[in-house]
Scaffold this motif. Sequence first.
Motif, mmCIF file in Angstrom:
data_model
loop_
_atom_site.group_PDB
_atom_site.id
_atom_site.type_symbol
_atom_site.label_atom_id
_atom_site.label_comp_id
_atom_site.label_asym_id
_atom_site.label_seq_id
_atom_site.Cartn_x
_atom_site.Cartn_y
_atom_site.Cartn_z
ATOM 1 N N GLU A 1 15.034 32.959 -14.296
ATOM 2 C CA GLU A 1 14.107 32.339 -13.412
ATOM 3 C C GLU A 1 13.478 31.032 -13.424
ATOM 4 O O GLU A 1 13.211 30.777 -12.660
ATOM 5 N N LEU A 2 13.780 30.278 -14.097
ATOM 6 C CA LEU A 2 13.586 28.950 -14.911
ATOM 7 C C LEU A 2 15.147 28.294 -14.445
ATOM 8 O O LEU A 2 16.544 28.290 -14.494
ATOM 9 N N LYS A 3 14.643 26.874 -12.915
ATOM 10 C CA LYS A 3 15.814 26.160 -12.754
ATOM 11 C C LYS A 3 15.268 24.704 -12.313
ATOM 12 O O LYS A 3 13.827 24.710 -12.701
ATOM 13 N N THR B 1 10.363 21.591 -13.573
ATOM 14 C CA THR B 1 10.751 23.784 -13.347
ATOM 15 C C THR B 1 10.061 23.592 -12.757
ATOM 16 O O THR B 1 9.371 25.162 -12.430
ATOM 17 N N THR C 1 9.486 17.916 -17.898
ATOM 18 C CA THR C 1 10.130 19.452 -17.929
ATOM 19 C C THR C 1 8.965 19.674 -17.049
ATOM 20 O O THR C 1 9.711 20.697 -16.418
ATOM 21 N N GLU C 2 7.600 19.278 -16.739
ATOM 22 C CA GLU C 2 7.185 20.779 -15.887
ATOM 23 C C GLU C 2 7.023 20.723 -14.610
ATOM 24 O O GLU C 2 7.097 20.741 -13.877
ATOM 25 N N LYS D 1 7.734 33.478 -17.640
ATOM 26 C CA LYS D 1 9.447 33.213 -16.808
ATOM 27 C C LYS D 1 10.497 33.579 -17.614
ATOM 28 O O LYS D 1 10.166 33.430 -18.513
ATOM 29 N N GLN E 1 14.081 33.825 -18.754
ATOM 30 C CA GLN E 1 15.916 32.421 -18.366
ATOM 31 C C GLN E 1 16.116 32.139 -17.357
ATOM 32 O O GLN E 1 16.216 31.186 -16.381
ATOM 33 N N TRP F 1 1.010 27.930 -20.183
ATOM 34 C CA TRP F 1 1.793 28.968 -20.623
ATOM 35 C C TRP F 1 1.613 29.097 -22.344
ATOM 36 O O TRP F 1 1.417 29.935 -22.909
ATOM 37 N N GLN G 1 5.787 24.328 -13.946
ATOM 38 C CA GLN G 1 5.884 25.091 -14.915
ATOM 39 C C GLN G 1 4.290 24.391 -15.328
ATOM 40 O O GLN G 1 5.015 23.533 -15.590
ATOM 41 N N LEU H 1 13.533 25.745 -21.471
ATOM 42 C CA LEU H 1 12.810 24.825 -20.409
ATOM 43 C C LEU H 1 14.178 23.557 -20.131
ATOM 44 O O LEU H 1 13.859 22.552 -20.176
#
Length: 670
Positions: A327-329, A304, A300-301, A323, A325, A311, A306, A224
């Motif tokens: 799908e993570l932006k 992203t 990070t949350e 998710k 890889q 998780w 997330q 992430l």
Amino acid sequence: MFTKILIANRGEIACRVIKTARKMGILTVAVYSDADVDSLHVNMADEAIHIGASPSRESYLLSEKVIAAAKRTGAQAIHPGYGFLSENADFCRMCTKAGITFIGPPVAAIEAMGSKSAAKNIMEKAQVPLVPGYHGDDQSMAVIKKAADDMGYPVLLKATAGGGGKGMRQVWHEDEFAEGFAAAKREAKSSFGDDRMLVEKYLTQPRHVEIQVFCDNHQNAVYLFERDCSVQRRHQKVIEEAPAFSMSEELRAQMGESAIKSAQAIGYQGAGTVEFLLDVDGSFYFMEMNTRLQVEHPVTELITGQDLVEWQLRVAAGEVLPKAQHELKINGHAFEARIYAEDPNNDFLPATGTLDFLQPPVESEFVRVDTGVRQGDEVSVFYDPMIAKLIVWDENREKALQRLAKALSEYRINGVTTNIDFLYNLATCAPFVNADIDTSFIEKNQAIIFHDSEQSLAGELPMAALYLVLSQAQQAKAKAAKTNDPFSPWNMTNAWRLNEANIHHMILAHNGSEYPIIVEQKRQGSGSYYLISVDGQTVDCQGRIENDTLYASIDGYRSHTTIAQNAHQISLYHQNGVFNFTHVLPDCGDNSADDNHGGLLAPMNGTMVSVLIKAGDSVTADQPLMIMEAMKMEHTIRAPSKGVVDAIYYNDGDMVDGGAELLAFTAEEA
Ligand code: ADP
């Protein structure tokens, strides 16, 4: 999914985990010590179990008690948070034995990362880049020194069992090797009971860039992205950001993939962080892997979108990663500032006390406050002195940094000394704004961050004076509104005096200097303006205060500034740092505090670790006399001048109250 979990932690991280569990419909059990009986995390949890006395080794570190609490309440899983038992392989093993899920990695992964040299061996095999150096079994000084000589100085000696910066020594020259080696070994022995050493090339301008990874038990692994945690004091992080500045997509992918390789090399599951040193030339080197959720995970949350605790719970319950890889932006930029009860002007000495007034900035989609305390709570000597984490987000670094400064200027805490002004100065100083950052940032920019250099106060003094007269007028008005006779001359809101001009004299102090100021109030229509004179210079001022903001016009220059007042201290939060002034009141003869008490006082509550002198000893200025420990940090009490220690009031191991007289001392005339 679990229906009930226990959180083996306290403070902000316990509260943070409870929030996500509640969102997911999972019941929570808190554990608490004597000191935490009324704390926020206990209040927020559905159930709570008392597990012992205030010191963490008698409560939060007692594996058996924590597991018994989980059994008693029927919790199916334990979230360890960070610190305490979170990286304790034995605890993890005991959970499994008791049929309770440990929300974290498998025992073997924790153990693999427990020793720095063993971790390096594993990473070497997995072809993860390492800082050049020696981490072998042969511990003779000759072998380790030869490795240092061969790669060239400076080098860094590290305890293989190390952590928290202990047992670490820089060596700048071959001649200093033996001394540094002995000192690092001594510290390692006393901190970890293990004095094995490794040696690395010392990078002089590295950044600390870490990658958040996640693995499930279905062979899936993602990263992430990264966090830059280069801004550190005593090797502890102060402000973190995500993403890291000036990272190419290529480097990001390389570091991400290396981090996944590291995690897979130890059969990792759950949330982990792989820490790298990033050198100026773009090379990066594995430093260590933290097998837990990090303090700074919120940045990070925010980039992203997330929830990393969600998780963790899903992975621990056996689900696949939410998710893939692709799908993570990364969306926007986030900063986290750690708000501590500590005194940056006194070597970051931890502070204790009651949070008499606590008003965090308003939370929004841009501002998040993770905390474990409320107004009226105590910051005690027993635990980490972190009050809160302030996390901000916006679409780019520049905007997010403005949010950070604004939010810091709005954070109000009275009763306990905090690092808020230090953080504000840091976040607003030019090198930070320009991202001219490496791990020695604070040392390099000491003068700017601490406002050590000469400052022009030509603009600030009139502003502080204007704020004071306006706020006094406001208070008088509020008071008058409460009385039966709002028109009484005794309730006038200006400087009205019988037979006198409307003139105030005041003294403001800044960095040890006092500034006499004259304020003359003039009527203009239904309002007033003020002529404010400092040092013979007079400026024409007008303004009003709304909430914490002063809207001022000074010689026609209009601006608005966030201002905080705490008793007689006034803080102006400017674009380039905070200016603190003290309103010096006339001495009415009650200032009986006398500094020449002939003794030395304990700077905080804590434990006496070591008394280094005997009664009757003659000492030199600055000589270390005693070592105290509070909140996991050691503090040396030094002689204020040349003199004689007449008596000593504490022994090794004694608990000491902050402010207690430690010893009697007679200074020798110079
Ligand atoms: P600990 O486990 O004791 O915290 P680390 O190995 O994680 O020690 O290092 C802590 C910090 O020390 C890093 O964040 C970095 O700032 C600095 N550091 C570590 N190794 C090096 C190195 N080889 N060169 C320069 N700085 C280093």
